[in-house]
Design a protein around this motif. Structure first.
Motif, PDB file in Angstrom:
ATOM      1  N   GLU A  41      25.964  12.237  62.184  1.00  0.00           N
ATOM      2  CA  GLU A  41      26.787  13.112  63.013  1.00  0.00           C
ATOM      3  C   GLU A  41      28.130  12.436  63.277  1.00  0.00           C
ATOM      4  O   GLU A  41      28.197  11.247  63.555  1.00  0.00           O
ATOM      5  N   GLY A  42      29.213  13.190  63.152  1.00  0.00           N
ATOM      6  CA  GLY A  42      30.554  12.669  63.360  1.00  0.00           C
ATOM      7  C   GLY A  42      31.177  12.102  62.094  1.00  0.00           C
ATOM      8  O   GLY A  42      32.361  11.759  62.087  1.00  0.00           O
ATOM      9  N   GLU A  43      30.411  12.010  61.019  1.00  0.00           N
ATOM     10  CA  GLU A  43      30.913  11.458  59.763  1.00  0.00           C
ATOM     11  C   GLU A  43      31.728  12.512  59.011  1.00  0.00           C
ATOM     12  O   GLU A  43      31.356  13.675  58.961  1.00  0.00           O
ATOM     13  N   LYS A  44      32.853  12.095  58.441  1.00  0.00           N
ATOM     14  CA  LYS A  44      33.698  12.994  57.651  1.00  0.00           C
ATOM     15  C   LYS A  44      33.161  13.012  56.225  1.00  0.00           C
ATOM     16  O   LYS A  44      33.011  11.965  55.604  1.00  0.00           O
ATOM     17  N   VAL A  45      32.822  14.208  55.720  1.00  0.00           N
ATOM     18  CA  VAL A  45      32.177  14.343  54.421  1.00  0.00           C
ATOM     19  C   VAL A  45      32.836  15.442  53.589  1.00  0.00           C
ATOM     20  O   VAL A  45      33.586  16.270  54.112  1.00  0.00           O
ATOM     21  N   PHE A  46      32.517  15.435  52.303  1.00  0.00           N
ATOM     22  CA  PHE A  46      32.911  16.539  51.439  1.00  0.00           C
ATOM     23  C   PHE A  46      31.731  16.915  50.566  1.00  0.00           C
ATOM     24  O   PHE A  46      30.827  16.120  50.321  1.00  0.00           O
ATOM     25  N   LEU A  47      31.730  18.174  50.114  1.00  0.00           N
ATOM     26  CA  LEU A  47      30.654  18.667  49.267  1.00  0.00           C
ATOM     27  C   LEU A  47      31.112  19.903  48.518  1.00  0.00           C
ATOM     28  O   LEU A  47      32.106  20.532  48.882  1.00  0.00           O
ATOM     29  N   GLU A  48      30.407  20.223  47.444  1.00  0.00           N
ATOM     30  CA  GLU A  48      30.573  21.487  46.734  1.00  0.00           C
ATOM     31  C   GLU A  48      29.292  22.262  46.923  1.00  0.00           C
ATOM     32  O   GLU A  48      28.197  21.693  46.819  1.00  0.00           O
ATOM     33  N   SER A  88      34.504  24.060  47.694  1.00  0.00           N
ATOM     34  CA  SER A  88      34.568  22.657  48.056  1.00  0.00           C
ATOM     35  C   SER A  88      34.939  22.608  49.526  1.00  0.00           C
ATOM     36  O   SER A  88      35.894  23.263  49.950  1.00  0.00           O
ATOM     37  N   VAL A  89      34.175  21.844  50.300  1.00  0.00           N
ATOM     38  CA  VAL A  89      34.367  21.776  51.753  1.00  0.00           C
ATOM     39  C   VAL A  89      34.526  20.326  52.175  1.00  0.00           C
ATOM     40  O   VAL A  89      33.774  19.460  51.738  1.00  0.00           O
ATOM     41  N   THR A  90      35.485  20.072  53.044  1.00  0.00           N
ATOM     42  CA  THR A  90      35.632  18.779  53.703  1.00  0.00           C
ATOM     43  C   THR A  90      35.575  19.034  55.200  1.00  0.00           C
ATOM     44  O   THR A  90      36.244  19.936  55.702  1.00  0.00           O
ATOM     45  N   GLY A  91      34.749  18.268  55.898  1.00  0.00           N
ATOM     46  CA  GLY A  91      34.631  18.473  57.331  1.00  0.00           C
ATOM     47  C   GLY A  91      33.813  17.387  57.984  1.00  0.00           C
ATOM     48  O   GLY A  91      33.445  16.392  57.352  1.00  0.00           O
ATOM     49  N   THR A  92      33.501  17.598  59.243  1.00  0.00           N
ATOM     50  CA  THR A  92      32.764  16.630  60.038  1.00  0.00           C
ATOM     51  C   THR A  92      31.346  17.138  60.267  1.00  0.00           C
ATOM     52  O   THR A  92      31.150  18.297  60.634  1.00  0.00           O
ATOM     53  N   VAL A  93      30.370  16.247  60.056  1.00  0.00           N
ATOM     54  CA  VAL A  93      28.974  16.606  60.282  1.00  0.00           C
ATOM     55  C   VAL A  93      28.732  16.716  61.782  1.00  0.00           C
ATOM     56  O   VAL A  93      29.130  15.836  62.552  1.00  0.00           O
ATOM     57  N   SER A  94      28.112  17.821  62.188  1.00  0.00           N
ATOM     58  CA  SER A  94      27.744  17.989  63.591  1.00  0.00           C
ATOM     59  C   SER A  94      26.432  18.753  63.654  1.00  0.00           C
ATOM     60  O   SER A  94      25.885  19.161  62.636  1.00  0.00           O
ATOM     61  N   GLU A 132      38.237  21.385  59.800  1.00  0.00           N
ATOM     62  CA  GLU A 132      39.332  21.205  60.751  1.00  0.00           C
ATOM     63  C   GLU A 132      40.613  21.906  60.342  1.00  0.00           C
ATOM     64  O   GLU A 132      41.386  22.332  61.190  1.00  0.00           O
ATOM     65  N   ARG A 133      40.861  22.002  59.027  1.00  0.00           N
ATOM     66  CA  ARG A 133      42.124  22.576  58.545  1.00  0.00           C
ATOM     67  C   ARG A 133      41.849  23.503  57.371  1.00  0.00           C
ATOM     68  O   ARG A 133      40.871  23.333  56.659  1.00  0.00           O
ATOM     69  N   ASN A 134      42.723  24.454  57.140  1.00  0.00           N
ATOM     70  CA  ASN A 134      42.504  25.386  56.030  1.00  0.00           C
ATOM     71  C   ASN A 134      42.587  24.707  54.672  1.00  0.00           C
ATOM     72  O   ASN A 134      42.020  25.186  53.700  1.00  0.00           O
ATOM     73  N   GLU A 135      43.225  23.540  54.592  1.00  0.00           N
ATOM     74  CA  GLU A 135      43.283  22.799  53.328  1.00  0.00           C
ATOM     75  C   GLU A 135      41.947  22.160  52.985  1.00  0.00           C
ATOM     76  O   GLU A 135      41.762  21.648  51.885  1.00  0.00           O
ATOM     77  N   ASP A 136      41.001  22.178  53.927  1.00  0.00           N
ATOM     78  CA  ASP A 136      39.711  21.528  53.727  1.00  0.00           C
ATOM     79  C   ASP A 136      38.696  22.398  53.000  1.00  0.00           C
ATOM     80  O   ASP A 136      37.566  21.970  52.777  1.00  0.00           O
ATOM     81  N   ILE A 137      39.061  23.619  52.642  1.00  0.00           N
ATOM     82  CA  ILE A 137      38.183  24.484  51.863  1.00  0.00           C
ATOM     83  C   ILE A 137      38.950  24.968  50.635  1.00  0.00           C
ATOM     84  O   ILE A 137      40.072  25.460  50.743  1.00  0.00           O
ATOM     85  N   LEU A 138      38.304  24.833  49.485  1.00  0.00           N
ATOM     86  CA  LEU A 138      38.885  25.306  48.230  1.00  0.00           C
ATOM     87  C   LEU A 138      37.872  26.150  47.484  1.00  0.00           C
ATOM     88  O   LEU A 138      36.686  25.801  47.424  1.00  0.00           O
TER      89      LEU A 138
END
Length: 135
Positions: free
Chosen positions: A50-57, A107-113, A124-130
């Motif tokens: 939790e709280g870790e910044k991650v990315f995934l497809e 593709s998503v970049t975000g924080t695990v919660s 957090e930002r619109n650039e974090d989803i592709l």
């Protein structure tokens, strides 16, 4: 030019050179993706904390707006794990609701919660989803 003017020009040139050098060496690291240095996203795993910044497809299984209609919730399939992706209004929830469809690969970049006992990725930002692939 007099001696004082030459010294002043030389000092200004040295200052400008120092600033450019500092920006080229450290600027991209500090400003890349709006993140601080050392806060790069890691690939998401079931062990991500939790709280870790991650990315995934992942493939979009479903989407819905929250009851207030301002935030978007996606259910995605990542390596046979169903995760929620929370996209707040400030991260472009409305535009993603119009552009992302069920079956799309994103593709998503975000924080695990965790929300209501379930794991989610908060964007957090619109650039974090592709959008990677449209089904």
């Amino acid at each position: 030019m007099e001696k004082e003017e030459k010294v002043m020009v030389l000092l200004l040139f040295m200052t400008l050179t120092s600033l450019v050098t500092a920006y080229l060496c450290f600027g991209p690291e500090l400003t890349a993706s709006g993140q601080e240095a050392g806060k790069e996203a890691k690939p998401y795993t079931r062990e991500s904390g939790e709280g870790e910044k991650v990315f995934l497809e992942a493939q979009v299984l479903s989407k819905r707006l929250t009851y207030t209609g301002e935030h978007l919730l996606l259910q995605v399939d990542h390596n046979s794990e169903v995760l929620s992706v929370f996209i707040p209004k400030t991260a472009g929830a409305e535009s993603f609701n119009n552009s992302i469809q069920k079956g799309d690969i994103i593709s998503v970049t975000g924080t695990v919660s965790e929300y209501e006992g379930k794991r989610e990725i908060k964007v957090e930002r619109n650039e974090d989803i592709l959008l990677i692939d449209r089904q």
